[in-house]
Design a protein around this motif. Sequence first.
Motif, short mmCIF file in Angstrom:
data_model
loop_
_atom_site.label_atom_id
_atom_site.label_comp_id
_atom_site.label_asym_id
_atom_site.label_seq_id
_atom_site.Cartn_x
_atom_site.Cartn_y
_atom_site.Cartn_z
N UNK A 38 28.16 -38.39 24.92
CA UNK A 38 27.95 -38.95 26.26
C UNK A 38 27.62 -37.87 27.29
N UNK A 39 28.38 -36.81 27.23
CA UNK A 39 28.23 -35.79 28.26
C UNK A 39 27.35 -34.62 27.89
N UNK A 40 27.80 -33.86 26.88
CA UNK A 40 27.12 -32.61 26.55
C UNK A 40 25.68 -32.85 26.09
N UNK A 71 23.61 -35.38 26.66
CA UNK A 71 22.75 -35.83 27.75
C UNK A 71 22.49 -34.70 28.74
N UNK A 72 23.53 -33.89 28.95
CA UNK A 72 23.37 -32.73 29.84
C UNK A 72 22.33 -31.76 29.27
N UNK A 90 18.83 -33.09 29.55
CA UNK A 90 18.26 -32.97 30.90
C UNK A 90 17.85 -31.53 31.22
N UNK A 91 18.71 -30.58 30.81
CA UNK A 91 18.38 -29.19 31.13
C UNK A 91 17.24 -28.67 30.27
N UNK A 139 17.02 -34.24 39.96
CA UNK A 139 17.37 -33.68 38.65
C UNK A 139 18.77 -33.07 38.67
N UNK A 180 21.45 -35.70 38.43
CA UNK A 180 21.64 -36.20 37.06
C UNK A 180 22.44 -35.20 36.22
N UNK A 181 22.03 -33.93 36.30
CA UNK A 181 22.72 -32.90 35.52
C UNK A 181 24.17 -32.78 35.99
N UNK A 218 26.63 -35.37 34.55
CA UNK A 218 27.13 -35.13 33.20
C UNK A 218 28.10 -33.95 33.15
N UNK A 219 27.85 -32.96 34.00
CA UNK A 219 28.78 -31.83 34.08
C UNK A 219 30.15 -32.33 34.54
N UNK A 271 31.29 -35.35 34.27
CA UNK A 271 31.86 -36.19 33.22
C UNK A 271 32.64 -35.33 32.22
N UNK A 272 32.01 -34.27 31.75
CA UNK A 272 32.65 -33.41 30.76
C UNK A 272 33.85 -32.69 31.37
N UNK A 304 31.94 -42.76 32.62
CA UNK A 304 31.06 -43.29 31.56
C UNK A 304 30.29 -44.50 32.03
#
Lengths: 98, 130
Positions: free
Chosen positions: A12-14, A16-17, A20-21, B73, B76-77, B80-81, B83-84, B115
């Motif tokens: 879910x996180x890593x 997708x991250x 994107x990067x 961008x 979005x990034x 997720x950062x 989230x983790x 999530x």
Amino acid sequence: MFDTLFAFFYNEGVKKFLHLTKARVASRMENKIKEYRERSGFSQGKLAEMCNVSRQTINAIENNKYDPSLQLAFDIARTLGVTMEEIFMPENGGKRNG
Amino acid sequence: MDKTKKVIGVLAFLVFLTIAGFSLYKWIRYGTIDAGSMFFSFLALTYFFNWINWGNHEGGGEKDELDKHIQTQSAKIGYYVLMVLSGLILFISEGTGNFNHIDNYPLLLVVCLTFVTVPITEFIYSRKYK
């Protein structure tokens, strides 16, 4: 249990991250802005000023790092006195996914 | 970036270091965590990065389309950062990977919301075009 959670977080996180990067920094369009700009005797700063954007934006477009919006593409073409087709060329001849 | 802007950037960073240093000192010396100074140190860090990037402490100001693309961008990034990081903070602070042993329900709720936020937002936003 912990492995399941880790896998969930990773997906879910890593993932997708990273997606994107790693998403391609290069644009999907090629262009001849530099060529026409130099022919017209404009600097990047001057062209940027005429199109109401920053010099960095023109530089990023020229180096294929960023695809301009349709409006900006029209503004650049009009400012340089050429048609859109003359300065912007889609990758793969405009066909998606090669 | 002109000299004045550089000076303001350095000052913002010094403010962050001072407040963060104070929080750290209180934590190490007295064993107490000062939520107020923690909050303001992060605020100072936010101002610092906004200032060095956009030349405005709130990240506002005039932006062209490349700036807006960078913001989109980064959002979005950053999502997720976050989230983790929220997951890591939950499992590290609770010291367990087992949901049955977690007691910090507010933080667990935040992790769960990370999530579900994007799928729900995408669902609602997509209605606009359908």
